[in-house]
Design a protein around this motif. Structure first.
Motif, mmCIF file in Angstrom:
data_model
loop_
_atom_site.group_PDB
_atom_site.id
_atom_site.type_symbol
_atom_site.label_atom_id
_atom_site.label_comp_id
_atom_site.label_asym_id
_atom_site.label_seq_id
_atom_site.Cartn_x
_atom_site.Cartn_y
_atom_site.Cartn_z
ATOM 1 N N MET A 1 31.504 42.262 55.871
ATOM 2 C CA MET A 1 30.318 42.014 56.712
ATOM 3 C C MET A 1 29.977 40.521 56.663
ATOM 4 S SD MET A 1 26.896 44.353 56.885
ATOM 5 C CE MET A 1 27.663 45.690 57.781
ATOM 6 N N VAL A 2 29.583 39.977 57.797
ATOM 7 C CA VAL A 2 29.308 38.546 57.863
ATOM 8 C C VAL A 2 27.998 38.203 57.165
ATOM 9 C CG1 VAL A 2 30.680 38.182 59.947
ATOM 10 C CG2 VAL A 2 28.263 38.780 60.154
ATOM 11 N N ALA A 3 27.707 36.906 57.106
ATOM 12 C CA ALA A 3 26.529 36.425 56.386
ATOM 13 C C ALA A 3 25.251 37.023 56.970
ATOM 14 C CB ALA A 3 26.474 34.901 56.478
ATOM 15 N N PRO A 4 24.258 37.254 56.108
ATOM 16 C CA PRO A 4 23.000 37.807 56.614
ATOM 17 C C PRO A 4 22.249 36.798 57.481
ATOM 18 C CG PRO A 4 22.779 37.235 54.285
ATOM 19 C CD PRO A 4 24.227 37.034 54.652
ATOM 20 N N LEU A 5 21.376 37.315 58.340
ATOM 21 C CA LEU A 5 20.396 36.475 59.023
ATOM 22 C C LEU A 5 19.224 36.334 58.061
ATOM 23 C CD1 LEU A 5 19.703 35.269 61.999
ATOM 24 C CD2 LEU A 5 18.081 37.180 62.035
ATOM 25 N N LYS A 6 18.996 35.084 57.601
ATOM 26 C CA LYS A 6 17.916 34.859 56.630
ATOM 27 C C LYS A 6 16.621 34.540 57.371
ATOM 28 C CE LYS A 6 20.731 32.067 54.599
ATOM 29 N NZ LYS A 6 21.202 30.919 53.808
ATOM 30 N N VAL A 7 15.593 35.333 57.074
ATOM 31 C CA VAL A 7 14.351 35.285 57.855
ATOM 32 C C VAL A 7 13.217 34.700 57.034
ATOM 33 C CG1 VAL A 7 12.614 36.728 59.011
ATOM 34 C CG2 VAL A 7 15.060 37.287 59.205
ATOM 35 N N GLY A 8 12.448 33.802 57.665
ATOM 36 C CA GLY A 8 11.178 33.329 57.107
ATOM 37 C C GLY A 8 10.045 33.915 57.923
ATOM 38 N N LEU A 9 9.029 34.439 57.239
ATOM 39 C CA LEU A 9 7.936 35.161 57.905
ATOM 40 C C LEU A 9 6.596 34.537 57.547
ATOM 41 C CD1 LEU A 9 6.469 37.652 59.194
ATOM 42 C CD2 LEU A 9 7.013 38.910 57.115
ATOM 43 N N ALA A 10 5.834 34.133 58.558
ATOM 44 C CA ALA A 10 4.495 33.571 58.312
ATOM 45 C C ALA A 10 3.443 34.552 58.802
ATOM 46 C CB ALA A 10 4.346 32.234 59.031
ATOM 47 N N GLY A 11 2.543 34.964 57.910
ATOM 48 C CA GLY A 11 1.485 35.903 58.269
ATOM 49 C C GLY A 11 1.748 37.257 57.657
ATOM 50 N N LEU A 12 0.910 37.643 56.684
ATOM 51 C CA LEU A 12 1.148 38.925 56.004
ATOM 52 C C LEU A 12 -0.018 39.886 56.210
ATOM 53 C CD1 LEU A 12 2.969 37.865 52.698
ATOM 54 C CD2 LEU A 12 3.931 39.020 54.694
ATOM 55 N N GLY A 13 -0.538 39.935 57.417
ATOM 56 C CA GLY A 13 -1.546 40.941 57.753
ATOM 57 C C GLY A 13 -0.883 42.296 57.949
ATOM 58 N N THR A 14 -1.516 43.158 58.734
ATOM 59 C CA THR A 14 -0.994 44.515 58.924
ATOM 60 C C THR A 14 0.435 44.484 59.466
ATOM 61 O OG1 THR A 14 -3.231 45.207 59.450
ATOM 62 C CG2 THR A 14 -1.465 46.738 60.017
ATOM 63 N N VAL A 15 0.638 43.707 60.537
ATOM 64 C CA VAL A 15 1.965 43.692 61.150
ATOM 65 C C VAL A 15 2.968 42.979 60.253
ATOM 66 C CG1 VAL A 15 3.308 43.000 63.166
ATOM 67 C CG2 VAL A 15 0.963 43.824 63.464
ATOM 68 N N GLY A 16 2.577 41.823 59.712
ATOM 69 C CA GLY A 16 3.480 41.074 58.831
ATOM 70 C C GLY A 16 3.925 41.901 57.643
ATOM 71 N N GLY A 17 2.976 42.609 57.038
ATOM 72 C CA GLY A 17 3.315 43.464 55.904
ATOM 73 C C GLY A 17 4.287 44.570 56.322
ATOM 74 N N SER A 18 4.050 45.145 57.498
ATOM 75 C CA SER A 18 4.936 46.221 57.970
ATOM 76 C C SER A 18 6.344 45.690 58.253
ATOM 77 C CB SER A 18 4.381 46.844 59.254
ATOM 78 O OG SER A 18 3.190 47.539 58.981
ATOM 79 N N VAL A 19 6.430 44.490 58.816
ATOM 80 C CA VAL A 19 7.751 43.898 59.068
ATOM 81 C C VAL A 19 8.484 43.665 57.749
ATOM 82 C CG1 VAL A 19 8.947 41.826 59.889
ATOM 83 C CG2 VAL A 19 7.139 42.862 61.284
ATOM 84 N N ALA A 20 7.778 43.094 56.780
ATOM 85 C CA ALA A 20 8.399 42.821 55.487
ATOM 86 C C ALA A 20 8.909 44.114 54.851
ATOM 87 C CB ALA A 20 7.391 42.127 54.566
ATOM 88 N N ARG A 21 8.075 45.154 54.911
ATOM 89 C CA ARG A 21 8.478 46.429 54.296
ATOM 90 C C ARG A 21 9.642 47.069 55.045
ATOM 91 N NH1 ARG A 21 2.934 46.592 53.118
ATOM 92 N NH2 ARG A 21 2.507 47.446 55.183
ATOM 93 N N LEU A 22 9.637 46.972 56.379
ATOM 94 C CA LEU A 22 10.733 47.566 57.163
ATOM 95 C C LEU A 22 12.060 46.860 56.853
ATOM 96 C CD1 LEU A 22 11.820 49.475 59.310
ATOM 97 C CD2 LEU A 22 10.810 48.051 61.083
ATOM 98 N N LEU A 23 12.030 45.529 56.787
ATOM 99 C CA LEU A 23 13.260 44.784 56.449
ATOM 100 C C LEU A 23 13.721 45.132 55.036
ATOM 101 C CD1 LEU A 23 12.497 41.250 57.978
ATOM 102 C CD2 LEU A 23 13.991 43.039 58.908
ATOM 103 N N GLN A 24 12.746 45.217 54.126
ATOM 104 C CA GLN A 24 13.088 45.520 52.740
ATOM 105 C C GLN A 24 13.656 46.934 52.613
ATOM 106 O OE1 GLN A 24 13.470 44.198 50.013
ATOM 107 N NE2 GLN A 24 13.255 45.789 48.462
ATOM 108 N N LYS A 25 13.078 47.864 53.346
ATOM 109 C CA LYS A 25 13.539 49.254 53.302
ATOM 110 C C LYS A 25 15.011 49.323 53.731
ATOM 111 C CE LYS A 25 12.381 53.772 55.291
ATOM 112 N NZ LYS A 25 13.332 53.863 56.417
ATOM 113 N N GLN A 26 15.364 48.618 54.807
ATOM 114 C CA GLN A 26 16.748 48.643 55.264
ATOM 115 C C GLN A 26 17.663 47.974 54.257
ATOM 116 O OE1 GLN A 26 17.837 50.335 57.667
ATOM 117 N NE2 GLN A 26 16.015 50.823 58.854
ATOM 118 N N GLU A 27 17.216 46.841 53.707
ATOM 119 C CA GLU A 27 18.032 46.101 52.737
ATOM 120 C C GLU A 27 18.295 46.917 51.483
ATOM 121 O OE1 GLU A 27 19.490 42.586 52.142
ATOM 122 O OE2 GLU A 27 19.871 43.633 54.017
ATOM 123 N N SER A 28 17.299 47.748 51.094
ATOM 124 C CA SER A 28 17.451 48.479 49.837
ATOM 125 C C SER A 28 18.220 49.780 50.034
ATOM 126 C CB SER A 28 16.077 48.754 49.225
ATOM 127 O OG SER A 28 15.316 49.539 50.115
#
Lengths: 447, 447
Positions: free
Chosen positions: A1-28
């Motif tokens: 598998m090729v190199a990951p897309l490395k993401v930087g995220l600004a803003g950890l409100g409701t949506v930001g938190g959900s994005v972080a958790r969704l990415l983490q869920k897939q990664e784990s």
């Protein structure tokens, strides 16, 4: 598998938190269960975040994240491949952070409707200059893929009209008012209690949120430069339970719609309470749900219905935008080169054409209705329906409103006419002293 | 402006003709009105066609087209950049022409649901090997961008279920049967007269068309190898007007649905007449319109509604697929690498779980209902509703069916149970001689 897309995220409100958790869920997940990586052909990995306080990052419980206090610094960080802006707000720090990312050649995903509506053309131009994506699916309609649909799904078609229910707060309030026969104020309080409306509800209930969204959809559909100031805006705070009741009786339902429509005067963009036919797909959409109808030239419309807000739904759209970047899919932000976008201007609403619902409090004396009828006729306005109710709420049957023994509201439904004609006729009627208070006027949208 | 995308098109039936005219219309516009070229950043130009007879090409009235008798020769023609297959059919010449195009490194667009359902994995593997697109938006749902939505719009999400109304003929017939209280046969004749149904309607009304489409959607949503043989199929020819009437009374409407759903036994794919709740978005979809509901894990469903057939609507999807190619957007045909697709197998329908609508013609003698109730109880089937009608069509009120003076249909609605239990119970009931004829069984879909 090729190199990951490395993401930087600004803003950890409701949506930001959900994005972080969704990415983490897939990664784990085990590799075969990481649907995001499977679909993209590479992992999408959150590596750094920016938020008001570092504690917000620790609260996520995701190991290995780097905290960068300044969003603009994160945006240009050499260690990230893509920048996600979920801070909100039409200006800085969101704007300068996105500019920093694009200028550093990094693709951007944002859910920021205010910023895209206000500065979309400038940001798209910058994205184009640096050959990177600027994706904003989550800015309109939450999880509904309406931006992608308009940007890519009908490339060979012209559109007649794009319109929809774009604000869940207003749709919730109108649904409750109709269902429970409650006042606007009561339903607004209920919406605030349930977290569907802000403490200051003006932005939602007066239509400004919908205006930003329809400006974005108008740009995607018609190739006009996105400009919320080109949108005529009227909110729902003047809607009364009796309007909702009369609408139902006449075969309509009242919705706050954003409408962008091709007219002889150009692209008309407007937000206002609207009568839609009860059998239309938009009339079926109740509660906080959103819906958009796309009316292409030459064949029947397509309607998309779904959750317009909420952390998980909005995060879904943000992550789909990131996936397009990971896959190397890049369309122009507004579906065509920014230099091809044409100038938009505020719709001349006095020339708006359509049917109208008019509710008047007619003064109870002989000749009142004749006066009303005369001034409508003077403006060449024809009536499709006339409903007068007795005090007890029953329709008055076939007799003339003039014969009513007590003052009572009169409801008129016009055939297609112009805004100008309606305003002039109502002004004359009011000047004659035959109605009490101000008339209620609600536009009817054909479907 | 960069070089045009030169297109070769095989098949000049209704859809092929519409595609040719749509491309020609854009090409003949002034550059600023050619929305397709503006959106793609380059013109999309039809240069050569293949059809059964050259006269079909001349009938288009489009100047400068080259005629190539063999589709496979056209597909590999060095002068074309992309190949569009609109001949239809699960085998040759469509299959070998697409293989020729892909093997020559040319991207392919097709509306051929039968071919994609039957040979989709092999063709996608070939497309992948040559690094070119294989797009088939028009194969499912006509103008509704459901393939793109599933392929790209929810990349970070898992799905619970994807289901919809995918055959306009069946939906038209069921809508007419309900609206006009007509028989299946009468409505089928009407559909044939209006051109909505073929002379041999089996493929549509027995559910095979829907099966091919749901197999494609199941692959996109769940990553199973597309396989129409993995779909359980039951058509609508046994539906009676009294079923539609009973459904309405119970708060349901009957639709022919294609359903792909995640279960403990794997991905269940099925097509059958289905009771959907009257307040569900799918229940509102009447006539030839199609609709698909996507049920993601973690947030409310998204429903897409629109024209599922017709030349202009289908051509819109074909041209959007071409536009993606012109823009250089390429996603994997089934949304992920073919090697990541998992094997599908036919759903073990006897283990299907859900509610059931059952209509029985109960023999009029004492003890009939006790016998029915006993055998249901033996299989642990609980009843949510029991409706018995008098001969005059009025519900029988609260009294027991046993007290009816004349034989009459009995309608039962069960709580969630298994197909196996229902089949066993009905077999026992029939063996006891307490019902006449065969029971009508319609599955209920939760929403």
């Amino acid at each position: 598998m090729v190199a990951p897309l490395k993401v930087g995220l600004a803003g950890l409100g409701t949506v930001g938190g959900s994005v972080a958790r969704l990415l983490q869920k897939q990664e784990s997940n085990a590799p075969e269960s990481n649907v995001l990586a499977t679909r993209c052909g590479r992992p999408v990995k959150l590596v750094a975040v920016s938020a008001k306080a570092e504690a917000e990052m620790h609260a996520l419980g995701i190991p290995g994240l780097r905290f960068v206090p300044s969003p603009a610094t994160l945006a240009a960080d050499p260690e990230i491949d893509a920048f996600v802006e979920l801070m909100g707000g039409a200006g800085d720090p969101a704007k300068s952070a996105i500019e920093a990312a694009l200028s550093a050649g990094k693709p951007v995903v944002t859910a920021n409707k205010a910023l895209i509506a206000r500065h979309g053309v400038a940001l798209a131009t910058l994205a184009e200059k640096h050959g990177v994506a600027l994706n904003f699916e989550a800015a309109v309609g939450g999880a509904i893929p309406v931006v992608k649909t308009l940007r890519e799904g009908f490339a060979g078609n012209s559109f007649e009209r794009v319109y929809g229910i774009l604000n869940g707060t207003c749709n919730y309030i109108l649904s409750r008012m109709e269902g429970e026969k409650l006042s606007f104020a009561d339903c607004l309080r209920e919406a605030q209690r349930l977290g569907y409306a802000e403490a200051d509800p003006t932005f939602d209930v007066e239509g400004f949120d919908t205006a930003q969204k329809i400006a974005i959809l108008a740009s995607l559909a018609f190739g006009v430069q996105v400009d919320p100031d080109a949108v005529f805006v009227e909110g729902i705070s003047s809607i009364m339970p009796e309007d909702l009741e009369a609408a139902a009786e006449l075969g309509y339902r009242i919705k706050l719609l954003g409408v962008a429509v091709r007219t002889e005067q150009g692209i008309e963009q407007r937000v206002h309470p609207t009568m839609v036919r009860l059998d239309s797909p938009l009339a079926q959409v109740m509660g906080v749900t959103n819906a958009v109808t796309v009316d292409p030239a030459g064949f029947p419309p397509i309607t998309l219905v779904g959750p317009g807000a909420g952390g998980a739904a909005t995060a879904s759209a943000v992550v789909a935008d990131l996936a397009d970047i990971a896959r190397g899919l890049r369309a122009a932000p507004f579906g065509r080169p920014t230099e091809a976008l044409i100038g938009s201007r505020r719709a001349p609403m006095q020339r708006h054409e359509g049917g109208y619902y008019i509710r008047l409090a007619a003064v109870d004396r002989p000749g009142t209705f004749a006066t009303i009828a005369k001034h409508l006729a003077d403006e060449h306005i024809s009536l499709e329906s006339i409903v007068q109710r007795r005090r007890n709420g029953e329709p008055h049957g076939g007799s003339s409103p003039d014969s009513a023994q007590t003052p009572a509201p009169v409801i008129l439904v016009t055939y297609a006419t112009t805004e100008d004609a309606v305003r002039k006729a109502l002004s004359e009627i009011k000047n004659r002293g035959v109605i009490a208070g101000n008339p209620q006027v609600i536009r009817i949208e054909k479907n």
